[in-house]
Scaffold this motif. Structure first.
Motif, PDB file in Angstrom:
ATOM      1  N   HIS A  33       0.827  -1.209   0.000  1.00  0.00           N
ATOM      2  CA  HIS A  33       0.000   0.000   0.000  1.00  0.00           C
ATOM      3  C   HIS A  33       0.860   1.257   0.000  1.00  0.00           C
ATOM      4  O   HIS A  33       0.554   2.236  -0.694  1.00  0.00           O
ATOM      5  CB  HIS A  33      -0.928   0.001   1.217  1.00  0.00           C
ATOM      6  CG  HIS A  33      -2.002  -1.014   1.146  1.00  0.00           C
ATOM      7  ND1 HIS A  33      -2.744  -1.408   2.244  1.00  0.00           N
ATOM      8  CD2 HIS A  33      -2.487  -1.750   0.099  1.00  0.00           C
ATOM      9  CE1 HIS A  33      -3.625  -2.312   1.879  1.00  0.00           C
ATOM     10  NE2 HIS A  33      -3.480  -2.552   0.583  1.00  0.00           N
ATOM     11  N   ARG A  34       1.939   1.205   0.745  1.00  0.00           N
ATOM     12  CA  ARG A  34       2.841   2.370   0.772  1.00  0.00           C
ATOM     13  C   ARG A  34       3.457   2.601  -0.597  1.00  0.00           C
ATOM     14  O   ARG A  34       3.533   3.737  -1.071  1.00  0.00           O
ATOM     15  CB  ARG A  34       3.943   2.161   1.805  1.00  0.00           C
ATOM     16  CG  ARG A  34       4.917   3.340   1.858  1.00  0.00           C
ATOM     17  CD  ARG A  34       6.219   2.979   2.531  1.00  0.00           C
ATOM     18  NE  ARG A  34       6.066   2.789   3.960  1.00  0.00           N
ATOM     19  CZ  ARG A  34       7.088   2.466   4.754  1.00  0.00           C
ATOM     20  NH1 ARG A  34       8.301   2.271   4.229  1.00  0.00           N
ATOM     21  NH2 ARG A  34       6.900   2.310   6.049  1.00  0.00           N
ATOM     22  N   LEU A  35       3.881   1.521  -1.261  1.00  0.00           N
ATOM     23  CA  LEU A  35       4.474   1.656  -2.593  1.00  0.00           C
ATOM     24  C   LEU A  35       3.455   2.165  -3.604  1.00  0.00           C
ATOM     25  O   LEU A  35       3.802   2.934  -4.511  1.00  0.00           O
ATOM     26  CB  LEU A  35       5.053   0.310  -3.040  1.00  0.00           C
ATOM     27  CG  LEU A  35       6.252  -0.203  -2.229  1.00  0.00           C
ATOM     28  CD1 LEU A  35       6.664  -1.587  -2.709  1.00  0.00           C
ATOM     29  CD2 LEU A  35       7.425   0.758  -2.342  1.00  0.00           C
ATOM     30  N   ASP A  36       2.206   1.728  -3.477  1.00  0.00           N
ATOM     31  CA  ASP A  36       1.151   2.218  -4.372  1.00  0.00           C
ATOM     32  C   ASP A  36       0.958   3.721  -4.197  1.00  0.00           C
ATOM     33  O   ASP A  36       0.776   4.452  -5.180  1.00  0.00           O
ATOM     34  CB  ASP A  36      -0.165   1.488  -4.085  1.00  0.00           C
ATOM     35  CG  ASP A  36      -0.147   0.051  -4.580  1.00  0.00           C
ATOM     36  OD1 ASP A  36       0.717  -0.270  -5.428  1.00  0.00           O
ATOM     37  OD2 ASP A  36      -0.974  -0.753  -4.097  1.00  0.00           O
ATOM     38  N   ASP A  37       0.994   4.184  -2.946  1.00  0.00           N
ATOM     39  CA  ASP A  37       0.843   5.617  -2.681  1.00  0.00           C
ATOM     40  C   ASP A  37       2.004   6.406  -3.280  1.00  0.00           C
ATOM     41  O   ASP A  37       1.804   7.472  -3.881  1.00  0.00           O
ATOM     42  CB  ASP A  37       0.771   5.867  -1.172  1.00  0.00           C
ATOM     43  CG  ASP A  37      -0.511   5.337  -0.551  1.00  0.00           C
ATOM     44  OD1 ASP A  37      -1.475   5.122  -1.314  1.00  0.00           O
ATOM     45  OD2 ASP A  37      -0.537   5.124   0.677  1.00  0.00           O
ATOM     46  N   ILE A  38       3.213   5.858  -3.146  1.00  0.00           N
ATOM     47  CA  ILE A  38       4.390   6.541  -3.703  1.00  0.00           C
ATOM     48  C   ILE A  38       4.310   6.578  -5.223  1.00  0.00           C
ATOM     49  O   ILE A  38       4.593   7.597  -5.859  1.00  0.00           O
ATOM     50  CB  ILE A  38       5.676   5.832  -3.254  1.00  0.00           C
ATOM     51  CG1 ILE A  38       5.863   5.976  -1.737  1.00  0.00           C
ATOM     52  CG2 ILE A  38       6.894   6.397  -3.991  1.00  0.00           C
ATOM     53  CD1 ILE A  38       7.033   5.180  -1.191  1.00  0.00           C
ATOM     54  N   ARG A  39       3.872   5.464  -5.810  1.00  0.00           N
ATOM     55  CA  ARG A  39       3.756   5.380  -7.270  1.00  0.00           C
ATOM     56  C   ARG A  39       2.722   6.390  -7.787  1.00  0.00           C
ATOM     57  O   ARG A  39       2.926   7.054  -8.804  1.00  0.00           O
ATOM     58  CB  ARG A  39       3.366   3.964  -7.682  1.00  0.00           C
ATOM     59  CG  ARG A  39       3.456   3.709  -9.180  1.00  0.00           C
ATOM     60  CD  ARG A  39       3.124   2.263  -9.517  1.00  0.00           C
ATOM     61  NE  ARG A  39       4.097   1.350  -8.947  1.00  0.00           N
ATOM     62  CZ  ARG A  39       3.842   0.515  -7.940  1.00  0.00           C
ATOM     63  NH1 ARG A  39       2.628   0.481  -7.397  1.00  0.00           N
ATOM     64  NH2 ARG A  39       4.770  -0.285  -7.496  1.00  0.00           N
ATOM     65  N   ALA A  40       1.635   6.497  -7.050  1.00  0.00           N
ATOM     66  CA  ALA A  40       0.595   7.449  -7.453  1.00  0.00           C
ATOM     67  C   ALA A  40       1.105   8.879  -7.374  1.00  0.00           C
ATOM     68  O   ALA A  40       0.808   9.712  -8.236  1.00  0.00           O
ATOM     69  CB  ALA A  40      -0.639   7.274  -6.570  1.00  0.00           C
ATOM     70  N   GLU A  41       1.864   9.177  -6.349  1.00  0.00           N
ATOM     71  CA  GLU A  41       2.443  10.514  -6.200  1.00  0.00           C
ATOM     72  C   GLU A  41       3.381  10.830  -7.359  1.00  0.00           C
ATOM     73  O   GLU A  41       3.433  11.962  -7.852  1.00  0.00           O
ATOM     74  CB  GLU A  41       3.195  10.610  -4.872  1.00  0.00           C
ATOM     75  CG  GLU A  41       2.310  10.591  -3.639  1.00  0.00           C
ATOM     76  CD  GLU A  41       1.609  11.911  -3.418  1.00  0.00           C
ATOM     77  OE1 GLU A  41       1.970  12.891  -4.095  1.00  0.00           O
ATOM     78  OE2 GLU A  41       0.686  11.956  -2.575  1.00  0.00           O
TER      79      GLU A  41
END
Length: 242
Positions: A210-218
């Protein structure tokens, strides 16, 4: 002599334990330290070490004793130094103590335990978790295996920080745990600890994902986010003029 101390500490009322604690704990640690410092370890030395560990376990079986032991900085270091996979019964006692201390100890107890294990490992030129993994390899000592997995779970699940939990778990895996886990014989007690380990590993993997998904979205949509913010601010200004 040590057997009598264990019996007294286990059965005596609080006042006796309290009186013993003023000087008794220091004497126990002094003797244990001298035994551990001996270059040539004889059978009687190992037996006496085990008796001393039992004394410490009995002494800390109450709030006062636990506070006294945690208040002496030598305690955890000597317990870590006494971990010996060749002495299965003694090691089982020690890792159970460390697991309990890790769970019910003070807020920064994890750092103290890890520091003690690190110093003990440096004295022996080993990785700090190597003795725990080695104890887990002993298929003839199932109680030791269970105790080792309990300690691993206690250490790995204690940090609130995800990165630190992953770091500790990976350190165990690199130390040989990854190879050992599939080879462990299934028993009811061990299965419980393995289930705890795998479930926490899976939960951390999901949190990391989930953290990586948030970073990717950013990283993929920074322009649109900035544009949306700009439009929002402009709209607010326009509304305030009306």
């Amino acid at each position: 002599m040590y057997s009598n101390i264990v019996l007294c500490l286990s059965l005596s009322v609080f006042s006796w334990v309290n009186n013993f604690g003023h000087e008794g704990l220091g004497l126990l640690l002094d003797v244990l330290e001298r035994l551990l410092d001996k270059k040539q370890q004889e059978n009687i030395d190992k037996k006496n070490q085990h008796k001393l560990i039992q004394c410490l376990k009995a002494f800390m079986n109450n709030k006062y004793g636990l506070q006294r032991i945690l208040g002496d900085e030598r305690s955890l270091l000597l317990l870590a130094r006494a971990i010996d996979p060749k002495q299965t019964n003694m090691m089982t006692e020690i890792v159970k103590i460390l697991s309990a201390v890790c769970i019910i100890g003070e807020e920064n107890i994890l750092d103290k335990i890890l520091a003690a294990m690190t110093i003990a490992a440096e004295r022996n030129n080993k990785e700090r978790f190597a003795p725990i993994v080695e104890g887990l390899e002993n298929h003839e000592a199932q109680q030791l295996q269970v105790a080792c997995m309990q300690l691993i779970n206690a250490l790995v699940t204690s940090p609130d920080d995800l990165d630190f939990r992953i770091h500790l778990r990976n350190e165990f895996l690199r130390c040989g745990l990854k190879k050992i886990l599939p080879e462990l014989k299934e028993t009811e007690e061990l299965d419980i600890q393995l289930k705890v380990f795998n479930e926490n590993k899976e939960e951390d993997s999901i949190e990391l994902s989930h953290r990586l998904d948030d970073i990717r979205a950013e990283m993929e949509y920074p322009f649109y986010r900035c544009l949306a913010c700009a439009c929002s601010r402009e709209g607010a200004r326009c509304g305030s003029r009306v």
